[in-house]
Design an enzyme around this catalytic site. Sequence first.
Site, mmCIF file in Angstrom:
data_model
loop_
_atom_site.group_PDB
_atom_site.id
_atom_site.type_symbol
_atom_site.label_atom_id
_atom_site.label_comp_id
_atom_site.label_asym_id
_atom_site.label_seq_id
_atom_site.Cartn_x
_atom_site.Cartn_y
_atom_site.Cartn_z
ATOM 1 N N LYS A 61 -40.472 21.806 -10.395
ATOM 2 C CA LYS A 61 -39.295 21.102 -10.126
ATOM 3 C C LYS A 61 -38.690 20.066 -11.333
ATOM 4 O O LYS A 61 -37.904 19.438 -11.005
ATOM 5 C CB LYS A 61 -39.304 20.255 -8.796
ATOM 6 C CG LYS A 61 -39.652 21.352 -7.676
ATOM 7 C CD LYS A 61 -39.077 20.580 -6.426
ATOM 8 C CE LYS A 61 -40.095 19.487 -6.031
ATOM 9 N NZ LYS A 61 -39.726 18.810 -4.639
ATOM 10 N N HIS A 85 -48.242 32.049 0.056
ATOM 11 C CA HIS A 85 -49.121 31.690 -1.237
ATOM 12 C C HIS A 85 -50.529 31.910 -1.320
ATOM 13 O O HIS A 85 -51.210 31.451 -2.311
ATOM 14 C CB HIS A 85 -48.946 30.140 -1.493
ATOM 15 C CG HIS A 85 -47.502 29.663 -1.614
ATOM 16 N ND1 HIS A 85 -46.407 29.600 -0.604
ATOM 17 C CD2 HIS A 85 -47.041 29.382 -2.727
ATOM 18 C CE1 HIS A 85 -45.354 29.324 -1.161
ATOM 19 N NE2 HIS A 85 -45.663 28.781 -2.335
ATOM 20 N N MET A 131 -44.868 38.241 -2.582
ATOM 21 C CA MET A 131 -44.075 37.596 -3.529
ATOM 22 C C MET A 131 -43.561 38.550 -4.723
ATOM 23 O O MET A 131 -43.762 39.804 -4.676
ATOM 24 C CB MET A 131 -44.830 36.397 -4.028
ATOM 25 C CG MET A 131 -44.879 35.438 -2.933
ATOM 26 S SD MET A 131 -45.746 33.958 -3.742
ATOM 27 C CE MET A 131 -45.452 32.682 -2.399
ATOM 28 N N ASP A 139 -45.822 37.218 -10.845
ATOM 29 C CA ASP A 139 -44.613 38.009 -10.847
ATOM 30 C C ASP A 139 -44.716 39.208 -11.806
ATOM 31 O O ASP A 139 -44.033 40.000 -11.563
ATOM 32 C CB ASP A 139 -43.483 37.298 -10.895
ATOM 33 C CG ASP A 139 -43.287 36.280 -9.786
ATOM 34 O OD1 ASP A 139 -43.935 36.402 -8.794
ATOM 35 O OD2 ASP A 139 -42.655 35.431 -9.763
ATOM 36 N N ARG A 177 -44.676 45.089 13.530
ATOM 37 C CA ARG A 177 -45.126 43.565 13.237
ATOM 38 C C ARG A 177 -44.975 43.204 11.714
ATOM 39 O O ARG A 177 -45.015 44.104 11.050
ATOM 40 C CB ARG A 177 -46.588 43.602 13.343
ATOM 41 C CG ARG A 177 -46.985 43.474 15.086
ATOM 42 C CD ARG A 177 -46.641 42.339 15.889
ATOM 43 N NE ARG A 177 -47.036 42.275 17.064
ATOM 44 C CZ ARG A 177 -46.848 42.860 17.966
ATOM 45 N NH1 ARG A 177 -45.639 43.562 18.037
ATOM 46 N NH2 ARG A 177 -47.377 42.953 19.458
HETATM 47 O O1 F6P Z 1 -42.955 32.849 -9.350
HETATM 48 C C1 F6P Z 1 -44.185 32.847 -8.703
HETATM 49 C C2 F6P Z 1 -43.665 32.574 -7.119
HETATM 50 O O2 F6P Z 1 -45.052 32.790 -6.246
HETATM 51 C C3 F6P Z 1 -42.913 33.774 -6.758
HETATM 52 O O3 F6P Z 1 -43.420 35.005 -6.306
HETATM 53 C C4 F6P Z 1 -42.326 33.258 -5.540
HETATM 54 O O4 F6P Z 1 -41.114 33.598 -5.038
HETATM 55 C C5 F6P Z 1 -42.052 31.884 -5.895
HETATM 56 O O5 F6P Z 1 -43.151 31.411 -6.780
HETATM 57 C C6 F6P Z 1 -42.429 30.735 -4.567
HETATM 58 O O6 F6P Z 1 -42.228 29.277 -5.327
HETATM 59 P P1 F6P Z 1 -42.787 28.031 -4.289
HETATM 60 O O7 F6P Z 1 -44.298 28.036 -4.808
HETATM 61 O O8 F6P Z 1 -41.675 27.107 -4.963
HETATM 62 O O9 F6P Z 1 -42.457 28.181 -2.845
#
Ligand code: F6P
Length: 369
Positions: A81, A293, A190, A148, A287
Amino acid sequence: MTAKRERIHRIGILTGGGDCPGLNAVIRVVTKAAINKLGLDVIGIEDGFLGLIRNRMRRLQIDDVSNILTAGGTILGTSNKADPTHFAIGEDKDGNPIFEDVTNRVMEHIREREIDALVCIGGDGTMSGAANLIAHGVPCIGVPKTIDNDLMHTDITFGFTTAVQTATECLDRIHSTASSHHRVMLVELMGRNAGWLTMQAGIAAGADVILIPEIPYDIESICKTCVDRSKRGKRFTLIAVSEGARPRGGEQIVNKVVHDSPDPIRLGGVSTVLAEEIAARTHRETRATILGHVQRGGTPVAFDRVLATQFGYKAIQMVAAHEWNRLVVMRHGKTDTVEIASVANKQRLIAPDDPLIAMARAVGTCLGD
Ligand code: F6P
């Protein structure tokens, strides 16, 4: 402090953006080699660019980076951020963030700490932050990370292989319960707008359907796969779906908007929406599981430990050679470098002719089209 400076005495190191396994391996090799081989001081900057904005940094010694190779996360902390060019300094009366360019404050702190050059470990957002500092005369070296795997000009980023492994293990577990209960089970991975993680984990786990952002899906085609499988006696279907997947002609599902983040959109929830649609159309029990994370945490697999160490060592060789403002990349199995500015705020997606796509189709996987 300029790229032309004859001798470098002190480097700063930061980890920016979302964390991933392998960050500590880079911090370790950069610090050890900088101290032992080049005789430099190393300053660890806390929480990515936030540490530069808030002047939160500490000297790193050999002992600080001992025993961290296998640890997940980053000992320096990170933030996705803190963009100095667009930093939230407070809120207006309606609660909306007020942004300011605080690059001058960052420059003051860099001067005050006598940092001659920076090693920035991160993804496209971090490289865009580095590009801003380069424009202000700070010599930078970039090291690419992200689960990613979507950074331009590099075949692979560290953290990705560990995330593929973690996601594959999760898919395998869902596979067995899907089979026991004869259900359609969706697993959401993700990856933002790139399907690399979903594609590789989906292939590794033998998912029956793999949905990625690069191939908009047709709900009919997914349902037909579930029904056809039942007709063949396969009473369950395993679907790996990327958080960025979207229907043909439709939109991605946004989970939240993080207003003070340079990349404010957080995707998520497509698996839940799809599960309901599939249940309604096929009358099968469905489901959805969102891995979230869990894919970013944990100890790096051996491949990522080595890759991260290779990248970090290359970064130190670049420091020694004063090869500034470039990002370490891996191309055709060899480390190389590209201009940091050439990867800032860009994403590498799966091309329609990528061999992974033909390979998945060859084993009968439905890609939703
Ligand atoms: O870029 C890494 C990542 O884990 C993405 O795959 C996902 O969309 C994003 O970050 C999630 O971000 P945050 O940790 O802010 O939820």
